[in-house]
Scaffold this motif. Sequence first.
Motif, PDB file in Angstrom:
ATOM      1  N   PRO A  37       9.636   6.387   0.659  1.00 16.13           N
ATOM      2  CA  PRO A  37       9.597   6.421  -0.720  1.00 16.13           C
ATOM      3  C   PRO A  37       9.337   7.698  -1.384  1.00 16.13           C
ATOM      4  CG  PRO A  37       7.659   5.791   0.396  1.00 16.13           C
ATOM      5  CD  PRO A  37       8.478   5.826   1.512  1.00 16.13           C
ATOM      6  N   HIS A  38       9.012   8.814  -0.521  1.00 23.87           N
ATOM      7  CA  HIS A  38       8.725  10.088  -1.423  1.00 23.87           C
ATOM      8  C   HIS A  38      10.053  10.916  -1.438  1.00 23.87           C
ATOM      9  CE1 HIS A  38       5.071   8.806   0.834  1.00 23.87           C
ATOM     10  NE2 HIS A  38       4.330   9.254  -0.432  1.00 23.87           N
ATOM     11  N   SER A  39      10.256  11.500  -2.446  1.00 20.82           N
ATOM     12  CA  SER A  39      11.383  12.627  -2.441  1.00 20.82           C
ATOM     13  C   SER A  39      11.212  13.642  -1.789  1.00 20.82           C
ATOM     14  CB  SER A  39      11.626  12.936  -3.958  1.00 20.82           C
ATOM     15  OG  SER A  39      12.066  11.776  -4.730  1.00 20.82           O
ATOM     16  N   VAL A  55       0.725  -1.261   0.054  1.00 23.15           N
ATOM     17  CA  VAL A  55      -0.091   0.141  -0.112  1.00 23.15           C
ATOM     18  C   VAL A  55       0.851   1.155   0.105  1.00 23.15           C
ATOM     19  CG1 VAL A  55      -1.722   1.160   1.287  1.00 23.15           C
ATOM     20  CG2 VAL A  55      -1.712  -1.174   1.221  1.00 23.15           C
ATOM     21  N   PHE A  56       0.795   2.129  -1.112  1.00 18.65           N
ATOM     22  CA  PHE A  56       1.590   3.025  -1.135  1.00 18.65           C
ATOM     23  C   PHE A  56       0.847   4.518  -0.650  1.00 18.65           C
ATOM     24  CE2 PHE A  56       2.173  -0.020  -4.546  1.00 18.65           C
ATOM     25  CZ  PHE A  56       3.235  -0.730  -3.787  1.00 18.65           C
ATOM     26  N   ALA A  57       1.166   5.046   0.353  1.00 23.76           N
ATOM     27  CA  ALA A  57       0.676   6.054   0.863  1.00 23.76           C
ATOM     28  C   ALA A  57       1.113   7.393   0.403  1.00 23.76           C
ATOM     29  CB  ALA A  57       0.426   6.425   2.365  1.00 23.76           C
ATOM     30  N   ALA A  58       0.597   8.528   0.011  1.00 22.57           N
ATOM     31  CA  ALA A  58       1.254   9.807  -0.460  1.00 22.57           C
ATOM     32  C   ALA A  58       0.825  10.746   0.428  1.00 22.57           C
ATOM     33  CB  ALA A  58       0.697   9.885  -1.951  1.00 22.57           C
ATOM     34  N   LEU A  59       1.720  11.665   0.679  1.00 18.31           N
ATOM     35  CA  LEU A  59       1.490  12.808   1.264  1.00 18.31           C
ATOM     36  C   LEU A  59       0.583  13.792   0.331  1.00 18.31           C
ATOM     37  CD1 LEU A  59       4.731  14.024   3.076  1.00 18.31           C
ATOM     38  CD2 LEU A  59       2.943  12.404   3.769  1.00 18.31           C
ATOM     39  N   GLY A  62      -4.583  13.006  -9.211  1.00 15.16           N
ATOM     40  CA  GLY A  62      -3.841  12.225 -10.247  1.00 15.16           C
ATOM     41  C   GLY A  62      -2.741  11.413  -9.809  1.00 15.16           C
ATOM     42  N   HIS A  63      -2.127  11.899  -8.646  1.00 12.13           N
ATOM     43  CA  HIS A  63      -0.821  11.330  -8.114  1.00 12.13           C
ATOM     44  C   HIS A  63      -1.601   9.921  -7.738  1.00 12.13           C
ATOM     45  CE1 HIS A  63       2.742  10.886  -5.389  1.00 12.13           C
ATOM     46  NE2 HIS A  63       1.580  10.061  -4.800  1.00 12.13           N
ATOM     47  N   GLU A  64      -2.692   9.931  -6.996  1.00  6.05           N
ATOM     48  CA  GLU A  64      -3.058   8.512  -6.381  1.00  6.05           C
ATOM     49  C   GLU A  64      -3.494   7.471  -7.559  1.00  6.05           C
ATOM     50  OE1 GLU A  64      -2.114   7.973  -3.611  1.00  6.05           O
ATOM     51  OE2 GLU A  64      -2.242   9.888  -2.843  1.00  6.05           O
ATOM     52  N   LEU A  65      -3.955   8.068  -8.358  1.00  8.35           N
ATOM     53  CA  LEU A  65      -4.691   7.401  -9.481  1.00  8.35           C
ATOM     54  C   LEU A  65      -3.547   6.826 -10.288  1.00  8.35           C
ATOM     55  CD1 LEU A  65      -7.666   8.819 -11.778  1.00  8.35           C
ATOM     56  CD2 LEU A  65      -5.867   7.317 -12.624  1.00  8.35           C
ATOM     57  N   THR A  66      -2.489   7.667 -10.577  1.00 10.69           N
ATOM     58  CA  THR A  66      -1.233   7.115 -11.308  1.00 10.69           C
ATOM     59  C   THR A  66      -0.575   5.838 -10.466  1.00 10.69           C
ATOM     60  OG1 THR A  66      -1.060   9.368 -12.102  1.00 10.69           O
ATOM     61  CG2 THR A  66       0.840   7.889 -12.460  1.00 10.69           C
ATOM     62  N   HIS A  67      -0.709   6.017  -9.424  1.00 11.07           N
ATOM     63  CA  HIS A  67      -0.017   4.815  -8.496  1.00 11.07           C
ATOM     64  C   HIS A  67      -0.637   3.517  -9.206  1.00 11.07           C
ATOM     65  CE1 HIS A  67       2.612   6.271  -5.732  1.00 11.07           C
ATOM     66  NE2 HIS A  67       1.726   6.964  -4.927  1.00 11.07           N
ATOM     67  N   GLY A  68      -1.657   3.503  -9.563  1.00 10.39           N
ATOM     68  CA  GLY A  68      -2.194   2.219 -10.176  1.00 10.39           C
ATOM     69  C   GLY A  68      -1.409   1.806 -11.406  1.00 10.39           C
ATOM     70  N   GLY A  88       8.448   4.974  -7.567  1.00  7.28           N
ATOM     71  CA  GLY A  88       6.837   4.715  -7.523  1.00  7.28           C
ATOM     72  C   GLY A  88       6.090   6.135  -7.353  1.00  7.28           C
ATOM     73  N   GLU A  89       6.560   6.737  -6.348  1.00  8.87           N
ATOM     74  CA  GLU A  89       6.031   8.143  -6.018  1.00  8.87           C
ATOM     75  C   GLU A  89       6.483   9.185  -7.015  1.00  8.87           C
ATOM     76  OE1 GLU A  89       4.011   8.530  -3.650  1.00  8.87           O
ATOM     77  OE2 GLU A  89       4.264   6.657  -2.472  1.00  8.87           O
ATOM     78  N   ASP A  90       7.665   9.218  -7.596  1.00 15.44           N
ATOM     79  CA  ASP A  90       8.085  10.041  -8.553  1.00 15.44           C
ATOM     80  C   ASP A  90       7.451   9.970  -9.909  1.00 15.44           C
ATOM     81  OD1 ASP A  90      10.057  11.026  -6.705  1.00 15.44           O
ATOM     82  OD2 ASP A  90      11.527   9.749  -7.400  1.00 15.44           O
TER      83      ASP A  90
HETATM   84 ZN   LIG Z   1       2.057   8.052  -3.570  1.00 17.14          ZN
END
Ligand SMILES: [Zn+2]
Length: 676
Positions: free
Chosen positions: A637-639, A12-16, A514-520, A575-577
């Motif tokens: 995992p985030h820059s 599960v990849f959480a994004a800020l 868009g960021h969360e969607l792109t994680h797919g 993945g985050e980038d």
């Molecule tokens: Zn993310």
Amino acid sequence: MSPRYLISLAVVFAALLSLASAQEASASKHQPALDVTSMDRTADPCVDFFQYSCGGWIKNNPIPPDQSSWDTYSKMQDDNRARLRGILEAAAAPDPNRNPVDQKIGDYSASCMDEKAIEAKGVQPIQSELDRIDRINSKGQLADVAASMVDDNVFFDFGSMQDLHDANQVIAGADQGGLGLPDRDYYVKQDDKSIELRKQYVAHVQKMFELLGDPSSTAVTEAQTVMRIESALAKGSMTRVERRDPKALDHKMTNVELEKINPDFGWQAYFTKVGMPSLSSLNVSAPFFFKTLNNELERETVENWKIYLRWHLVHAAAPHLSSVFLNENFAFYGKTLRGQQELQPRWKRCTEAVDGYLGEALGQAYVAKYFPPGAKQQALKMVKEIETAMEQDINSLTWMSPATKQQALVKLHDMANKIGYPDKWRDYSKLEIVRGDEIGNVERSKKFEFDRELSKIGKPVDRGEWDMTPPTVNAYYNPQLNDINFPAGVLQPPAFDPSSDAAPNYGDTGGTIGHELTHGFDDEGRQFDAQGNLRDWWTAEDAKEFEKRASCISDQYSSYTIIDEIRINGKLTLGEDVADLGGLMIAYMAWQADTKGEKLEPLDGLTPAQRFFVGYGQSWCGQTRDETKRLRATVDPHSPEKYRTNGVVSNMPEFQEAFHCKAGSPMVNANRCRVW
Ligand SMILES: [Zn+2]
């Protein structure tokens, strides 16, 4: 805070979540979402767009002493804590007519806030568990005690997870764990800073043993024993980069096969004690770790394992014990490791604890007060627009074959949009919260969560479940459920206000959706199909094209320096980038579609396109203490925020056109990267 079982979160990849800029902005309708006072207009946007967008913010927002970093996100979270405090104070009044939800969150909070009672008890709340460890007299008893320390991070992680090959089923899972430092790398790196930090860690462990009453001469040896055992387990653990490949974590086996790898741990006794006597198969994410654990079980004496268990018991309990334990724990984990100058006030820590253990109880009151029904519909509208833009983007890609495009569109259309809070609230009625019993509440809450996880094993997956609580200021994509999740906490003004000035709103909130969607569709997400099975739906040729484009991004980010000589580990942040760049690209498309045919006027001396990008840049305004920069370089995992801004815009011709950046400018990547 109760760490969730890593196995269920492994993929599960959480994004800020990107937040709106205007910390002083009014939340009223039709206000511009951009705060020009946060900008530094003396900076050249084509040289350092982060400084241009956020220079004013950074100057005006020093890091508070009780924080390890400070940004638009943490600032909003801090505001949210104050709202939760109000809810908890009201619920804590011992009114016999309180509803069951208010009784639980109110009494938990009141017990946590009762510093005098906690202080008076000293170490007594964990004495019976210390005694239990003390009574161990053979290695055969270790499994039994481990099963009673389910959330104290001893030996390994155990819990439930979604079957990687049958997205409808929950199975059991065991994974690496058992360390006191934040990552296995801390035990193996040989640079000066890492060596120094290990010395400080051993000194901290020693002090904790002394606080338990051990003489210094004994505590020194005990701390070295802990370090030796943990270092061995660390060496047997997978790295974070290795763990980014879901195939590397895919090892379903029978209990007999596990016992073959790890015969010296009493697995059957463990399964029986945790209530799963007939468990016959499970996923073992890191088999080599369990071989290592077995070697150590043979090598170390039972007395040494008792030392290891005592350390983890007191370590896990320290935040809930009297001030000597609390302060020593903060001195290492807050100050040394993160650079935090002061402990957060008790009310903040207690609020976080209630959110962590009773999040969907606290969340009900929060949603009722701060998330009106209309907000859900408004958020959903923007999500749909971004999804339409993603569809257009996929259709227009030149490097992907029609066969893979068709599969990608199936996945996009099947993606579930979860907004605000769960449809069905978690039932806490079986969790007993006793007023005045702080450590008892903590232990029962941990056990409740562990049992809840285990009760899912062998049952169909509940696709309505959330991995974040409603008040959380964050968002995530879960590839195994193929869903994007936006808790109510992040859909608040000023972060989310769809009726505000469109350009910056699409730049920040749109960019995040868009960021969360792109994680797919990032390097990990793309390996899962529409249902969430680990299944390759790509043609070999298209997969090769994807990897070529992704490595452009990891090369780009690997050239950025975080602090001292430490650079971004572009393979960890890939993945985050990828999601940051793809997210802003489709947000830009959605904004253009939304405002098509409208005559857009400049505002505050910025064109509409410039406002879109400054809106994005300001979602990342923030600063971080040096110690935390080093920590994040290893585990996050985030820059860093600066590169989440500059790394993205330097790949976008739309940005360069908006600010008239010339070729050769730092914000013009000569070797432009683009995946989506
Ligand atoms: Zn993310």
